[in-house]
Motif scaffolding. Structure first.
Motif, PDB file in Angstrom:
ATOM      1  N   GLY A 182       2.015 -38.710  -4.038  1.00 25.93           N
ATOM      2  CA  GLY A 182       1.664 -37.310  -3.819  1.00 25.93           C
ATOM      3  C   GLY A 182       0.809 -36.717  -4.919  1.00 25.93           C
ATOM      4  O   GLY A 182       0.296 -35.616  -4.783  1.00 25.93           O
ATOM      5  N   TYR A 183       0.631 -37.451  -6.017  1.00 24.34           N
ATOM      6  CA  TYR A 183      -0.184 -36.964  -7.133  1.00 24.34           C
ATOM      7  C   TYR A 183      -1.529 -37.688  -7.164  1.00 24.34           C
ATOM      8  O   TYR A 183      -1.616 -38.870  -6.836  1.00 24.34           O
ATOM      9  CB  TYR A 183       0.524 -37.177  -8.476  1.00 24.34           C
ATOM     10  CG  TYR A 183       1.644 -36.195  -8.701  1.00 24.34           C
ATOM     11  CD1 TYR A 183       1.425 -35.030  -9.427  1.00 24.34           C
ATOM     12  CD2 TYR A 183       2.904 -36.408  -8.176  1.00 24.34           C
ATOM     13  CE1 TYR A 183       2.442 -34.117  -9.625  1.00 24.34           C
ATOM     14  CE2 TYR A 183       3.932 -35.499  -8.355  1.00 24.34           C
ATOM     15  CZ  TYR A 183       3.691 -34.357  -9.081  1.00 24.34           C
ATOM     16  OH  TYR A 183       4.697 -33.456  -9.267  1.00 24.34           O
ATOM     17  N   LYS A 203      -8.395 -38.199 -12.801  1.00 27.11           N
ATOM     18  CA  LYS A 203      -8.966 -37.549 -13.994  1.00 27.11           C
ATOM     19  C   LYS A 203      -8.070 -37.748 -15.211  1.00 27.11           C
ATOM     20  O   LYS A 203      -8.549 -38.010 -16.312  1.00 27.11           O
ATOM     21  CB  LYS A 203      -9.196 -36.058 -13.740  1.00 27.11           C
ATOM     22  CG  LYS A 203     -10.346 -35.775 -12.822  1.00 27.11           C
ATOM     23  CD  LYS A 203     -10.549 -34.289 -12.645  1.00 27.11           C
ATOM     24  CE  LYS A 203     -11.669 -34.021 -11.661  1.00 27.11           C
ATOM     25  NZ  LYS A 203     -11.855 -32.607 -11.373  1.00 27.11           N
ATOM     26  N   GLU A 204      -6.766 -37.603 -14.995  1.00 27.07           N
ATOM     27  CA  GLU A 204      -5.821 -37.778 -16.104  1.00 27.07           C
ATOM     28  C   GLU A 204      -5.849 -39.207 -16.638  1.00 27.07           C
ATOM     29  O   GLU A 204      -5.762 -39.421 -17.840  1.00 27.07           O
ATOM     30  CB  GLU A 204      -4.403 -37.413 -15.668  1.00 27.07           C
ATOM     31  CG  GLU A 204      -4.122 -35.943 -15.659  1.00 27.07           C
ATOM     32  CD  GLU A 204      -4.199 -35.316 -17.047  1.00 27.07           C
ATOM     33  OE1 GLU A 204      -3.685 -35.892 -18.017  1.00 27.07           O
ATOM     34  OE2 GLU A 204      -4.794 -34.235 -17.152  1.00 27.07           O
ATOM     35  N   ILE A 205      -5.964 -40.171 -15.747  1.00 31.23           N
ATOM     36  CA  ILE A 205      -5.996 -41.569 -16.187  1.00 31.23           C
ATOM     37  C   ILE A 205      -7.228 -41.814 -17.058  1.00 31.23           C
ATOM     38  O   ILE A 205      -7.124 -42.423 -18.126  1.00 31.23           O
ATOM     39  CB  ILE A 205      -5.962 -42.533 -14.984  1.00 31.23           C
ATOM     40  CG1 ILE A 205      -4.582 -42.496 -14.331  1.00 31.23           C
ATOM     41  CG2 ILE A 205      -6.314 -43.954 -15.406  1.00 31.23           C
ATOM     42  CD1 ILE A 205      -4.490 -43.271 -13.027  1.00 31.23           C
ATOM     43  N   TYR A 244       8.817 -43.245 -12.014  1.00 30.55           N
ATOM     44  CA  TYR A 244       7.387 -43.027 -11.827  1.00 30.55           C
ATOM     45  C   TYR A 244       6.869 -42.006 -12.840  1.00 30.55           C
ATOM     46  O   TYR A 244       7.617 -41.147 -13.307  1.00 30.55           O
ATOM     47  CB  TYR A 244       7.109 -42.481 -10.417  1.00 30.55           C
ATOM     48  CG  TYR A 244       7.545 -43.411  -9.319  1.00 30.55           C
ATOM     49  CD1 TYR A 244       6.686 -44.379  -8.827  1.00 30.55           C
ATOM     50  CD2 TYR A 244       8.817 -43.323  -8.784  1.00 30.55           C
ATOM     51  CE1 TYR A 244       7.091 -45.244  -7.823  1.00 30.55           C
ATOM     52  CE2 TYR A 244       9.233 -44.180  -7.780  1.00 30.55           C
ATOM     53  CZ  TYR A 244       8.361 -45.138  -7.301  1.00 30.55           C
ATOM     54  OH  TYR A 244       8.770 -45.990  -6.317  1.00 30.55           O
ATOM     55  N   LEU A 245       5.566 -42.077 -13.108  1.00 30.59           N
ATOM     56  CA  LEU A 245       4.890 -41.059 -13.908  1.00 30.59           C
ATOM     57  C   LEU A 245       4.604 -39.853 -13.024  1.00 30.59           C
ATOM     58  O   LEU A 245       4.211 -40.010 -11.867  1.00 30.59           O
ATOM     59  CB  LEU A 245       3.543 -41.578 -14.421  1.00 30.59           C
ATOM     60  CG  LEU A 245       3.532 -42.617 -15.509  1.00 30.59           C
ATOM     61  CD1 LEU A 245       2.119 -43.179 -15.668  1.00 30.59           C
ATOM     62  CD2 LEU A 245       4.017 -42.021 -16.810  1.00 30.59           C
ATOM     63  N   VAL A 246       4.792 -38.675 -13.577  1.00 32.41           N
ATOM     64  CA  VAL A 246       4.330 -37.449 -12.921  1.00 32.41           C
ATOM     65  C   VAL A 246       3.036 -37.120 -13.650  1.00 32.41           C
ATOM     66  O   VAL A 246       3.047 -36.635 -14.778  1.00 32.41           O
ATOM     67  CB  VAL A 246       5.375 -36.313 -13.058  1.00 32.41           C
ATOM     68  CG1 VAL A 246       4.846 -35.041 -12.433  1.00 32.41           C
ATOM     69  CG2 VAL A 246       6.683 -36.718 -12.425  1.00 32.41           C
ATOM     70  N   LEU A 247       1.921 -37.442 -13.021  1.00 29.55           N
ATOM     71  CA  LEU A 247       0.628 -37.378 -13.705  1.00 29.55           C
ATOM     72  C   LEU A 247      -0.448 -36.937 -12.734  1.00 29.55           C
ATOM     73  O   LEU A 247      -0.557 -37.468 -11.633  1.00 29.55           O
ATOM     74  CB  LEU A 247       0.295 -38.785 -14.252  1.00 29.55           C
ATOM     75  CG  LEU A 247      -0.913 -38.932 -15.156  1.00 29.55           C
ATOM     76  CD1 LEU A 247      -0.681 -38.211 -16.476  1.00 29.55           C
ATOM     77  CD2 LEU A 247      -1.169 -40.407 -15.424  1.00 29.55           C
ATOM     78  N   GLY A 278       0.589 -33.271  -2.494  1.00 28.49           N
ATOM     79  CA  GLY A 278       1.556 -33.293  -1.395  1.00 28.49           C
ATOM     80  C   GLY A 278       2.023 -34.699  -1.122  1.00 28.49           C
ATOM     81  O   GLY A 278       1.424 -35.664  -1.560  1.00 28.49           O
ATOM     82  N   SER A 279       3.112 -34.784  -0.385  1.00 27.14           N
ATOM     83  CA  SER A 279       3.672 -36.113  -0.113  1.00 27.14           C
ATOM     84  C   SER A 279       2.786 -36.850   0.875  1.00 27.14           C
ATOM     85  O   SER A 279       2.183 -36.279   1.750  1.00 27.14           O
ATOM     86  CB  SER A 279       5.093 -35.984   0.445  1.00 27.14           C
ATOM     87  OG  SER A 279       5.055 -35.216   1.615  1.00 27.14           O
TER      88      SER A 279
END
Length: 146
Positions: free
Chosen positions: A68-69, A73-75, A136-139, A144-145
């Motif tokens: 869902g994430y 960009k964060e990676i 899991y990472l929240v990143l 949404g799922s």
């Protein structure tokens, strides 16, 4: 017994066997994909994440992120931030959440050499979440799922 009819039955049987084999293969591939998402523990997740950052393995990091994430960009940002730092040089402090035990924050301390030769410590906080017995990472941005 008509020889043509026997050949036709053999062809139908062969096609049925092939369809079952393909279905089993597809189920195996799906199961393997689910198996290699996330990690068994917060410590394993952080270890795998740091190794994937070190090797610049974006697909591996994406498989560590909670469904869902959108973490792209964060990676990229994190890979640049960790560039040249071996995973064994990064220290991790795990902070458990007493109210929500399915969440764990991890403070990472990354040593970086400055232009004048001094060591500067860069900090980064990760949030981990347990879901279905996996971590899991929240990143990234929540989309949404799936």
């Amino acid at each position: 017994m008509n020889p043509k009819n026997g050949g036709h039955k053999t062809l139908i049987f062969a096609r049925a066997v092939l369809c079952v084999a393909l279905l089993l293969f597809a189920l195996f591939v799906i199961w393997q994909g689910m198996l290699y998402r996330g990690a068994d523990s917060p410590e394993e997740l952080v270890r795998t994440y740091l190794q994937a950052l070190h090797t610049r393995d974006e697909p591996r990091i994406q498989r560590l992120v909670l469904s869902g994430y959108d973490p792209k960009k964060e990676i990229s940002k994190r890979i640049s931030q960790f560039e040249g730092v071996a995973p064994n040089r990064v220290s991790a402090t795990f902070i458990t959440n007493q109210i929500a035990p399915y969440l764990v924050d991890v403070d990472l301390a990354i040593p970086r050499n400055t232009e004048i030769g001094a060591t500067q410590i860069i900090t980064d906080r990760l949030t981990l979440q347990s879901n279905g017995g996996r971590w899991y990472l929240v990143l990234g941005v929540y989309r949404g799922s799936e």
